[in-house]
Every structure is written in C-alpha cells, then in structure tokens.
Write an enzyme that holds these catalytic residues in place. Structure first.
Site, short mmCIF file in Angstrom:
data_model
loop_
_atom_site.label_atom_id
_atom_site.label_comp_id
_atom_site.label_asym_id
_atom_site.label_seq_id
_atom_site.Cartn_x
_atom_site.Cartn_y
_atom_site.Cartn_z
N LYS A 1 16.70 21.89 76.59
CA LYS A 1 17.63 21.74 75.47
C LYS A 1 19.03 21.69 76.05
O LYS A 1 19.36 22.45 76.96
CB LYS A 1 17.48 22.90 74.50
CG LYS A 1 16.13 22.91 73.81
CD LYS A 1 15.95 24.10 72.91
CE LYS A 1 14.56 24.06 72.31
NZ LYS A 1 14.31 25.15 71.40
N LYS A 3 21.98 24.75 82.46
CA LYS A 3 23.09 25.56 81.97
C LYS A 3 22.72 26.31 80.68
O LYS A 3 23.22 27.39 80.41
CB LYS A 3 24.33 24.70 81.70
CG LYS A 3 24.85 23.98 82.91
CD LYS A 3 25.64 24.88 83.78
CE LYS A 3 26.30 24.11 84.91
NZ LYS A 3 27.27 24.91 85.62
N SER A 24 34.15 21.25 81.37
CA SER A 24 34.30 19.82 81.09
C SER A 24 33.01 19.23 80.53
O SER A 24 32.94 18.03 80.28
CB SER A 24 34.70 19.07 82.37
OG SER A 24 33.76 19.30 83.39
N ASN A 35 28.71 20.43 80.58
CA ASN A 35 27.40 21.04 80.38
C ASN A 35 27.46 22.52 80.00
O ASN A 35 26.73 22.97 79.12
CB ASN A 35 26.52 20.85 81.62
CG ASN A 35 26.06 19.43 81.78
OD1 ASN A 35 26.10 18.63 80.85
ND2 ASN A 35 25.62 19.08 82.98
N GLN A 61 28.82 22.82 76.39
CA GLN A 61 27.79 22.37 75.46
C GLN A 61 26.70 23.43 75.32
O GLN A 61 26.27 23.75 74.21
CB GLN A 61 27.21 21.06 75.98
CG GLN A 61 26.05 20.52 75.21
CD GLN A 61 25.47 19.26 75.86
OE1 GLN A 61 26.11 18.61 76.69
NE2 GLN A 61 24.27 18.91 75.46
N THR A 121 35.02 29.85 76.58
CA THR A 121 34.83 29.42 77.96
C THR A 121 35.69 28.20 78.22
O THR A 121 36.26 27.63 77.30
CB THR A 121 33.35 29.10 78.26
OG1 THR A 121 33.16 29.04 79.68
CG2 THR A 121 32.89 27.81 77.61
#
Length: 143
Positions: A29, A34, A59, A61, A64, A56
C-alpha cells in the site's frame, strides 16, 4: 499492510551464481516499504501525542505513507514538501488527507517549515529516516 510476494529469477541466479530473492515492496500500500515504517511510527504514539497530529518533511514516499497511516489512525498529518516535488506525490499525500505546505527545495527550508507547523499546531514530528520507529517498521519488509 499487504503481505507482498518474494520472487526469484533463475536467469539472474545463473548469472550471479547465487540464489537471489526479490521482495516486491512496490506492491505494498502506497507503493513502497515506507508505509511499514509510517504505520509502525504512528502505532507507537501515545494518545497524547496523537491529539495534535503528526508532521514530517518529504518529497514523496515518506509523506505519502505517513499521511495514509495517519488517516487510517484518524489523526491529522502535515507534510512539508519541496515546491519541486512530483505532482503525483503531492496528489498522493492529498488523497490521504495530508495537509501540504510547499517550501523551497532545501533541507534548511524543510526543517524551518516543519518547526513552524510544530509551533502552530503542536503536531508530533516524525522524521523521514532518522527515527527508530520508522527504521524498525521498514525493516519488517525483510522479516
């Protein structure tokens, strides 16, 4: 969390003279390992730490993944992203209800904007890589 497959490739094994195994974390997912770290970090927070959400800088991963893990836990997530981040990464954070602040693409600016969010919201900082809960969670890909 998806249980992702482990594959082998006889042709590569033949070339290397080894038995190599490939963990398909791309099928996780959020598309990366990450998510494992982010989920673990969120799960380790106290109820008090969750009240104001998490913040956080990333840029892509990590931001997301943290936004997804926070959404699943029902808490706010603020993500400081460089203004040159790929649109697909920005969209993925937004799709997971992450609140994005764009900044110049320097570590100094990322840290400065992160500090401002902490001061304004009381959010708990989840470092994208220098955080034991992130590291331990990501390591579960090998487990």
């Amino acid at each position: 969390m998806h249980q992702t497959p482990i594959l082998t490739a006889t042709s590569i094994n033949s070339i290397t003279g080894s038995n190599l195994f490939f963990k398909c974390v791309k099928l996780q997912k959020s598309g990366a390992f990450k998510y494992r770290g982010a989920t673990n970090a969120i799960s380790q927070l106290s109820s008090k730490d969750k009240v104001n959400g998490v913040v956080t800088h990333s840029s892509g991963n990590h931001g997301q993944a943290l936004a997804r893990a926070a959404k699943k836990a029902g808490i706010m997530c603020y993500v400081i992203m460089p203004n040159n981040s790929p649109q697909v990464k920005i969209n993925a954070v937004k799709e997971n209800d992450g609140i994005i602040t764009l900044c110049a693409p320097t570590l100094k600016d990322r840290e400065l904007f992160t500090e401002r969010v902490i001061e304004n919201t009381g959010a708990k900082f989840i470092h994208p890589y220098n955080n034991i809960e992130i590291i331990t969670g990501q390591a579960t890909a090998a487990k």
